[in-house]
Write a protein that holds these residues in place. Structure first.
Motif, PDB file in Angstrom:
ATOM      1  N   LEU A 237     -25.741 -50.351  10.776  1.00 17.93           N
ATOM      2  CA  LEU A 237     -26.383 -49.166  11.357  1.00 17.93           C
ATOM      3  C   LEU A 237     -26.808 -48.175  10.275  1.00 17.93           C
ATOM      4  O   LEU A 237     -27.831 -47.500  10.417  1.00 17.93           O
ATOM      5  CB  LEU A 237     -25.431 -48.467  12.333  1.00 17.93           C
ATOM      6  N   ARG A 238     -26.023 -48.100   9.217  1.00 22.91           N
ATOM      7  CA  ARG A 238     -26.304 -47.147   8.138  1.00 22.91           C
ATOM      8  C   ARG A 238     -27.300 -47.700   7.116  1.00 22.91           C
ATOM      9  O   ARG A 238     -27.880 -46.942   6.351  1.00 22.91           O
ATOM     10  CB  ARG A 238     -25.005 -46.796   7.416  1.00 22.91           C
ATOM     11  N   TRP A 239     -27.472 -49.032   7.080  1.00 28.40           N
ATOM     12  CA  TRP A 239     -28.269 -49.678   6.054  1.00 28.40           C
ATOM     13  C   TRP A 239     -29.675 -49.111   6.017  1.00 28.40           C
ATOM     14  O   TRP A 239     -30.424 -49.222   6.980  1.00 28.40           O
ATOM     15  CB  TRP A 239     -28.325 -51.189   6.290  1.00 28.40           C
ATOM     16  N   GLY A 240     -30.010 -48.483   4.904  1.00 23.58           N
ATOM     17  CA  GLY A 240     -31.347 -47.943   4.722  1.00 23.58           C
ATOM     18  C   GLY A 240     -31.609 -46.628   5.446  1.00 23.58           C
ATOM     19  O   GLY A 240     -32.661 -46.049   5.282  1.00 23.58           O
ATOM     20  N   ALA A 241     -30.656 -46.169   6.255  1.00 22.18           N
ATOM     21  CA  ALA A 241     -30.882 -44.920   6.988  1.00 22.18           C
ATOM     22  C   ALA A 241     -31.002 -43.738   6.050  1.00 22.18           C
ATOM     23  O   ALA A 241     -31.725 -42.788   6.319  1.00 22.18           O
ATOM     24  CB  ALA A 241     -29.764 -44.684   8.007  1.00 22.18           C
ATOM     25  N   ASP A 242     -30.301 -43.813   4.903  1.00 21.92           N
ATOM     26  CA  ASP A 242     -30.355 -42.715   3.946  1.00 21.92           C
ATOM     27  C   ASP A 242     -31.436 -42.937   2.876  1.00 21.92           C
ATOM     28  O   ASP A 242     -31.483 -42.255   1.877  1.00 21.92           O
ATOM     29  CB  ASP A 242     -28.987 -42.529   3.285  1.00 21.92           C
ATOM     30  N   GLY A 243     -32.288 -43.931   3.082  1.00 20.48           N
ATOM     31  CA  GLY A 243     -33.367 -44.218   2.152  1.00 20.48           C
ATOM     32  C   GLY A 243     -33.017 -45.288   1.135  1.00 20.48           C
ATOM     33  O   GLY A 243     -33.874 -45.735   0.386  1.00 20.48           O
ATOM     34  N   SER A 244     -31.753 -45.712   1.106  1.00 19.52           N
ATOM     35  CA  SER A 244     -31.347 -46.765   0.163  1.00 19.52           C
ATOM     36  C   SER A 244     -31.404 -48.120   0.825  1.00 19.52           C
ATOM     37  O   SER A 244     -31.445 -48.243   2.042  1.00 19.52           O
ATOM     38  CB  SER A 244     -29.930 -46.485  -0.347  1.00 19.52           C
ATOM     39  N   LEU A 245     -31.389 -49.159   0.035  1.00 12.78           N
ATOM     40  CA  LEU A 245     -31.371 -50.528   0.565  1.00 12.78           C
ATOM     41  C   LEU A 245     -30.077 -51.203   0.264  1.00 12.78           C
ATOM     42  O   LEU A 245     -29.388 -51.057  -0.589  1.00 12.78           O
ATOM     43  CB  LEU A 245     -32.538 -51.339   0.006  1.00 12.78           C
TER      44      LEU A 245
ATOM     45  N   GLN B 223     -31.762 -43.158  15.193  1.00  9.54           N
ATOM     46  CA  GLN B 223     -32.994 -43.507  14.494  1.00  9.54           C
ATOM     47  C   GLN B 223     -33.927 -42.293  14.443  1.00  9.54           C
ATOM     48  O   GLN B 223     -34.588 -42.064  13.430  1.00  9.54           O
ATOM     49  CB  GLN B 223     -33.677 -44.699  15.161  1.00  9.54           C
ATOM     50  N   ALA B 224     -33.938 -41.515  15.501  1.00  2.25           N
ATOM     51  CA  ALA B 224     -34.792 -40.322  15.540  1.00  2.25           C
ATOM     52  C   ALA B 224     -34.333 -39.270  14.543  1.00  2.25           C
ATOM     53  O   ALA B 224     -35.168 -38.599  13.918  1.00  2.25           O
ATOM     54  CB  ALA B 224     -34.831 -39.737  16.954  1.00  2.25           C
ATOM     55  N   ASP B 225     -33.001 -39.125  14.376  1.00  3.59           N
ATOM     56  CA  ASP B 225     -32.517 -38.092  13.447  1.00  3.59           C
ATOM     57  C   ASP B 225     -32.258 -38.638  12.036  1.00  3.59           C
ATOM     58  O   ASP B 225     -31.821 -37.912  11.154  1.00  3.59           O
ATOM     59  CB  ASP B 225     -31.288 -37.363  14.006  1.00  3.59           C
ATOM     60  N   GLY B 226     -32.516 -39.931  11.828  1.00  2.46           N
ATOM     61  CA  GLY B 226     -32.408 -40.521  10.499  1.00  2.46           C
ATOM     62  C   GLY B 226     -31.022 -40.976  10.092  1.00  2.46           C
ATOM     63  O   GLY B 226     -30.819 -41.388   8.956  1.00  2.46           O
ATOM     64  N   THR B 227     -30.051 -40.952  11.006  1.00  2.53           N
ATOM     65  CA  THR B 227     -28.689 -41.367  10.647  1.00  2.53           C
ATOM     66  C   THR B 227     -28.436 -42.843  10.906  1.00  2.53           C
ATOM     67  O   THR B 227     -27.417 -43.385  10.467  1.00  2.53           O
ATOM     68  CB  THR B 227     -27.626 -40.539  11.410  1.00  2.53           C
ATOM     69  N   ILE B 228     -29.330 -43.494  11.623  1.00  9.67           N
ATOM     70  CA  ILE B 228     -29.202 -44.922  11.914  1.00  9.67           C
ATOM     71  C   ILE B 228     -30.475 -45.623  11.459  1.00  9.67           C
ATOM     72  O   ILE B 228     -31.588 -45.113  11.655  1.00  9.67           O
ATOM     73  CB  ILE B 228     -28.927 -45.166  13.417  1.00  9.67           C
TER      74      ILE B 228
END
Length: 188
Positions: free
Chosen positions: A180-188, A131-136
């Motif tokens: 875990l990946r859901w929304g991590a890359d800015g998508s929904l 979560q801190a590095d934006g991958t989760i």
């Protein structure tokens, strides 16, 4: 010798394993077993500790060297491989202990719970770092995701005892990893 005891308890369970079985599997005499461990229960505790250290703790150490999301994926990848290659359907000795011994023995219940907390803590560290590095994803609290992953892990190990089918086990893990990946890359 301890590995032989692990295999005996793991395959048969605590109650079904006799001292005679342990003697046959380890090659030691009953007197030697009693002298070394005191009793069957103490040997079972040592065997379970050995299983946890050689399997679970080692897996956590290896996976923690990876980036957070990759660590979780590698952890579950190894679990799937172990589950699918378990021709004897022994499952996980820790899960077996949770179901076989822990309900009737407060000391074992506490020991099993401690290991489950260690696994959950591993997931929590990975999720927090991801979560801190934006991958989760941050769509769920880190603690909630860690608890979910622990539940998925336990479910896989139980399913593998009776239905060690690749599509079933992979289908159990895939949505958890997708979450875990859901929304991590800015998508929904």
């Amino acid at each position: 010798m301890l590995e032989a005891a692990v295999l005996c308890f793991w395959a048969q369970g605590y109650d079904a394993t006799s001292v005679k079985d342990l003697v046959a599997r380890t090659g030691l005499t009953a007197a030697s077993l009693y002298n070394a461990f005191g009793d069957k229960r103490a040997l079972y505790q040592k065997a379970l500790d050995h299983y946890v250290e050689a399997g679970i703790s080692d897996r956590i150490r290896r996976c923690e060297a990876l980036p957070p999301l990759a660590a979780i994926e590698a952890f579950f990848g190894e679990i799937l491989t172990r589950s699918l290659e378990d021709r004897d359907r022994k499952g996980c000795m820790l899960v077996n202990a949770a179901l076989d011994v822990a309900p009737h023995d407060p000391e074992f219940r506490s020991a099993v719970a401690a290991v489950l907390r260690r696994i959950e803590a591993f997931f929590l560290r990975c999720v927090e770092a991801g979560q801190a590095d934006g991958t989760i994803t941050r769509s769920q609290a880190a603690a909630t995701l860690a608890q979910h992953l622990l539940g998925i892990l336990m479910g896989i190990r139980v399913l593998a005892r009776v239905r060690p089918e690749r599509p079933l086990l992979e289908g159990t893990v895939a949505p958890a990893l997708a979450l875990l990946r859901w929304g991590a890359d800015g998508s929904l």
